[in-house]
Design an enzyme around this catalytic site. Structure first.
Site, PDB file in Angstrom:
ATOM      1  N   CYS A  78       0.824  -1.212   0.000  1.00  0.00           N
ATOM      2  CA  CYS A  78       0.000   0.000   0.000  1.00  0.00           C
ATOM      3  C   CYS A  78       0.864   1.271   0.000  1.00  0.00           C
ATOM      4  O   CYS A  78       1.506   1.558  -1.003  1.00  0.00           O
ATOM      5  CB  CYS A  78      -0.979  -0.066   1.163  1.00  0.00           C
ATOM      6  SG  CYS A  78      -2.423   0.946   0.879  1.00  0.00           S
ATOM      7  N   ILE A 133      -7.261  -0.496   1.661  1.00  0.00           N
ATOM      8  CA  ILE A 133      -7.617   0.649   2.508  1.00  0.00           C
ATOM      9  C   ILE A 133      -7.063   1.919   1.871  1.00  0.00           C
ATOM     10  O   ILE A 133      -5.856   2.147   1.869  1.00  0.00           O
ATOM     11  CB  ILE A 133      -7.038   0.499   3.939  1.00  0.00           C
ATOM     12  CG1 ILE A 133      -7.499  -0.817   4.571  1.00  0.00           C
ATOM     13  CG2 ILE A 133      -7.465   1.689   4.810  1.00  0.00           C
ATOM     14  CD1 ILE A 133      -6.770  -1.173   5.842  1.00  0.00           C
ATOM     15  N   HIS A 169      -3.322  -5.331   1.756  1.00  0.00           N
ATOM     16  CA  HIS A 169      -2.656  -5.604   3.037  1.00  0.00           C
ATOM     17  C   HIS A 169      -2.815  -7.068   3.455  1.00  0.00           C
ATOM     18  O   HIS A 169      -3.728  -7.379   4.222  1.00  0.00           O
ATOM     19  CB  HIS A 169      -3.319  -4.778   4.144  1.00  0.00           C
ATOM     20  CG  HIS A 169      -3.113  -3.308   4.055  1.00  0.00           C
ATOM     21  ND1 HIS A 169      -2.176  -2.641   4.789  1.00  0.00           N
ATOM     22  CD2 HIS A 169      -3.749  -2.364   3.313  1.00  0.00           C
ATOM     23  CE1 HIS A 169      -2.230  -1.344   4.526  1.00  0.00           C
ATOM     24  NE2 HIS A 169      -3.179  -1.152   3.627  1.00  0.00           N
ATOM     25  N   GLU A 171      -1.149  -8.518   5.665  1.00  0.00           N
ATOM     26  CA  GLU A 171      -0.878  -8.602   7.116  1.00  0.00           C
ATOM     27  C   GLU A 171      -2.135  -8.362   7.939  1.00  0.00           C
ATOM     28  O   GLU A 171      -2.141  -8.594   9.147  1.00  0.00           O
ATOM     29  CB  GLU A 171       0.247  -7.628   7.501  1.00  0.00           C
ATOM     30  CG  GLU A 171      -0.131  -6.157   7.640  1.00  0.00           C
ATOM     31  CD  GLU A 171      -0.350  -5.441   6.299  1.00  0.00           C
ATOM     32  OE1 GLU A 171      -0.310  -6.091   5.234  1.00  0.00           O
ATOM     33  OE2 GLU A 171      -0.588  -4.220   6.327  1.00  0.00           O
TER      34      GLU A 171
HETATM   35  N1  GLN Z   1      -3.733   6.434   1.175  1.00  0.00           N
HETATM   36  C1  GLN Z   1      -2.423   6.172   1.674  1.00  0.00           C
HETATM   37  C2  GLN Z   1      -1.374   7.021   0.941  1.00  0.00           C
HETATM   38  O1  GLN Z   1      -1.635   7.555  -0.058  1.00  0.00           O
HETATM   39  C3  GLN Z   1      -2.083   4.698   1.577  1.00  0.00           C
HETATM   40  C4  GLN Z   1      -3.057   3.899   2.379  1.00  0.00           C
HETATM   41  C5  GLN Z   1      -2.521   2.641   2.987  1.00  0.00           C
HETATM   42  O2  GLN Z   1      -1.304   2.421   3.056  1.00  0.00           O
HETATM   43  N2  GLN Z   1      -3.391   1.816   3.496  1.00  0.00           N
HETATM   44  O3  GLN Z   1      -0.287   7.114   1.401  1.00  0.00           O
END
Ligand code: GLN
Length: 193
Positions: A78, A133, A169, A171
């Site tokens: 992410c 997320i 994710h 994890e």
């Molecule tokens: N929205 C976050 C970003 O742009 C990333 C979200 C996440 O790591 N769950 O840094």
């Protein structure tokens, strides 16, 4: 084998406990000294702008970039994917910029920001549990990048040399197959050096 998890902020504890469940020596990376002797690195999810600022403020930026460019196995989940990307489509910021991918931040919009699904990841398996997320996805890949997973026509996992990235994710699920895959990347890198 020792795997470091960048512990500036975000979901680092969950990565560490999953690695420990798989009998791997996992440590939190908070300063330069912590980088000594690690065989692999996980950059977790969180907030990429904050993490990018913290790695500079704590003087980790140059060491991290150099270690990754020299072949340290690294997995970005992410926000970690955003930190590794050479191009961020909707942001002028560049962070470690080691991987030949163009990513879109918060690519699923604010309302529909979080969702779960199961899908195929090349080399890892079918029905991998995926928690998104406010996730990024990969808009385009450059030379040498292998696309590992596509969900709803968007690239959500890819690999280039020693670097693997996932928009989602693992994890935060009970599915440890991506962790096992990364541990094997680290093992084979140790065996080949
Ligand atoms: N929205 C976050 C970003 O742009 C990333 C979200 C996440 O790591 N769950 O840094």
């Amino acid at each position: 084998m020792k795997i470091g998890v960048l512990a500036m902020q975000g979901a680092y504890r969950e990565h560490i406990s999953m690695l420990k469940d798989l009998d791997v020596n996992a440590i939190e990376i908070r300063n330069k000294e912590d980088l000594t002797g690690i065989d692999g690195l996980i950059i977790p999810g969180g907030e990429s702008t904050t993490m990018g600022k913290l790695i500079r403020a704590l003087d980790l930026y140059n060491d991290l970039k150099e270690m990754i460019e020299e072949g340290l196995p690294v997995w970005g989940t992410c926000a970690g994917m955003i930190l590794l990307a050479k191009i961020i489509y909707n942001d002028d910021t560049k962070h470690l910029a080691t991987m030949n991918i163009e990513v879109v931040r918060n690519a699923y919009g604010r309302q529909l920001g979080s969702f779960n699904t199961k899908s195929y990841v090349k080399g890892i398996g079918e029905d991998i549990e995926m928690v998104f997320i406010r996730a990024p996805y990969i808009k385009s890949v450059g030379e040498g990048v292998d696309v590992l997973s596509i969900v709803d026509e968007n690239i959500v996992a890819a690999m280039e040399k020693n670097m693997i990235v996932t928009s989602f994710h693992p994890e935060l699920t009970n599915d440890n197959r991506v962790h096992k895959y990364f541990i094997n990347m680290v093992k084979s890198n140790i065996d080949n050096n």
